[in-house]
Design a protein around this motif. Structure first.
Motif, PDB file in Angstrom:
ATOM      1  N   ALA A 157       0.826  -1.203   0.000  1.00 11.35           N
ATOM      2  CA  ALA A 157       0.000   0.000   0.000  1.00 11.35           C
ATOM      3  C   ALA A 157       0.867   1.262   0.000  1.00 11.35           C
ATOM      4  CB  ALA A 157      -0.933  -0.001   1.202  1.00 11.35           C
ATOM      5  N   ALA A 158       1.950   1.235   0.767  1.00 14.98           N
ATOM      6  CA  ALA A 158       2.867   2.375   0.809  1.00 14.98           C
ATOM      7  C   ALA A 158       3.573   2.548  -0.525  1.00 14.98           C
ATOM      8  CB  ALA A 158       3.885   2.186   1.935  1.00 14.98           C
ATOM      9  N   ARG A 159       3.968   1.436  -1.106  1.00 10.10           N
ATOM     10  CA  ARG A 159       4.638   1.496  -2.411  1.00 10.10           C
ATOM     11  C   ARG A 159       3.690   2.031  -3.480  1.00 10.10           C
ATOM     12  NH1 ARG A 159       7.724  -3.098  -4.952  1.00 10.10           N
ATOM     13  NH2 ARG A 159       9.185  -1.444  -5.529  1.00 10.10           N
ATOM     14  N   LYS A 160       2.435   1.595  -3.424  1.00 12.24           N
ATOM     15  CA  LYS A 160       1.463   2.042  -4.415  1.00 12.24           C
ATOM     16  C   LYS A 160       1.315   3.562  -4.367  1.00 12.24           C
ATOM     17  CE  LYS A 160      -3.128   1.075  -6.245  1.00 12.24           C
ATOM     18  NZ  LYS A 160      -4.305   0.175  -6.182  1.00 12.24           N
ATOM     19  N   LYS A 161       1.313   4.132  -3.176  1.00 11.28           N
ATOM     20  CA  LYS A 161       1.217   5.581  -3.018  1.00 11.28           C
ATOM     21  C   LYS A 161       2.441   6.274  -3.600  1.00 11.28           C
ATOM     22  CE  LYS A 161       0.456   9.152   0.498  1.00 11.28           C
ATOM     23  NZ  LYS A 161       0.248   9.401   1.957  1.00 11.28           N
TER      24      LYS A 161
END
Length: 251
Positions: A194-198
């Motif tokens: 999720a952090a990477r997607k952001k």
């Protein structure tokens, strides 16, 4: 981006939005490719679904070029500070689909006072120093993923990955953005998806605004196989279909 015509991100964006991207997909590729607004396929988990297609908008493109100081000259071609808004576009010679796409883009740009000359070469030339040393003006090419299924785009977009300057990488467009550099460096250290997607959504947002390259479509490739061969798992994020060869077997 090192060429005088393309140093201004506003100019690159104007050139991009003047193009009939979806028409090129529908008319040239018979709709078999899917429009993408990123370096990622739209089906990728990290693809930024908030992106919106700004093409085609020739009226806005013309206004943006006017605002950037590129005025139409007596010959119908825009110029600024003695530099003409004219350039070449190259691709591998002998590929009808790419040649037809070039012809469409040439027409699109002519309508807004931009002159593009089609100049194609054999693959051995295109993929030699003509590309790796950033000798081209613009190219129509298909990039393969740099790290397979991972959204990392450091090799193509980090300012320290410009071969003609640093001898490493594949940032042939010579794109430089400090924020993108920092985000790319952050993305490869993150483990939470999720952090990477952001992180990668922000990268895609900046690239869509500054247009170091103009995304057209995600390509598709078909393969034939023997009925007895099992274990093949198609994926759009590897260079060839044999990525999971260890799982193949004969029924």
């Amino acid at each position: 981006c090192g060429k005088p015509q393309f140093r201004d991100a506003k100019v690159r964006k104007a050139l991009y939005i003047a193009l009939e991207m979806q028409k090129s997909i529908d008319d040239v590729y018979f709709g078999t490719y899917k429009r993408t607004l990123s370096y990622l396929q739209p089906t990728h988990w990290a693809y930024d679904t908030a992106l919106r297609d700004p093409t085609p908008d020739p009226e806005l493109a013309a206004r943006m070029l006017d605002e950037a100081g590129w005025r139409v000259g007596a010959d119908g071609v825009r110029e600024k500070d003695g530099v003409k808004m004219q350039f070449t576009m190259s691709t591998t010679a002998g590929v009808p689909s790419r040649q037809n796409t070039q012809a469409l883009f040439q027409q699109n740009w002519k309508r807004i006072g931009v002159a593009m000359e089609i100049r194609n070469f054999p693959a051995s030339v295109v993929w030699g120093e003509y590309t790796t040393k950033s000798q081209y003006d613009t190219e129509l090419v298909a990039w393969e993923p740099t790290v397979g299924m991972d959204p990392d785009y450091t090799a193509r977009a980090h300012s320290k990955q410009i071969p003609v300057k640093y001898g490493v990488g594949s940032n042939y467009s010579q794109y430089e953005n400090a924020e993108v550099d920092g985000l790319l460096e952050l993305g490869v250290t993150q483990t939470d998806q999720a952090a990477r997607k952001k992180t990668y959504a922000r990268i895609q947002e900046i690239l869509a605004d500054e247009v170091p390259f103009a995304p057209q479509a995600g390509t598709y490739q078909g393969n034939l196989k023997k009925k007895q061969l099992t274990g093949i798992k198609p994926t759009g994020y590897t260079v060839n279909c044999a990525w999971n060869l260890y799982e193949w077997s004969w029924a």
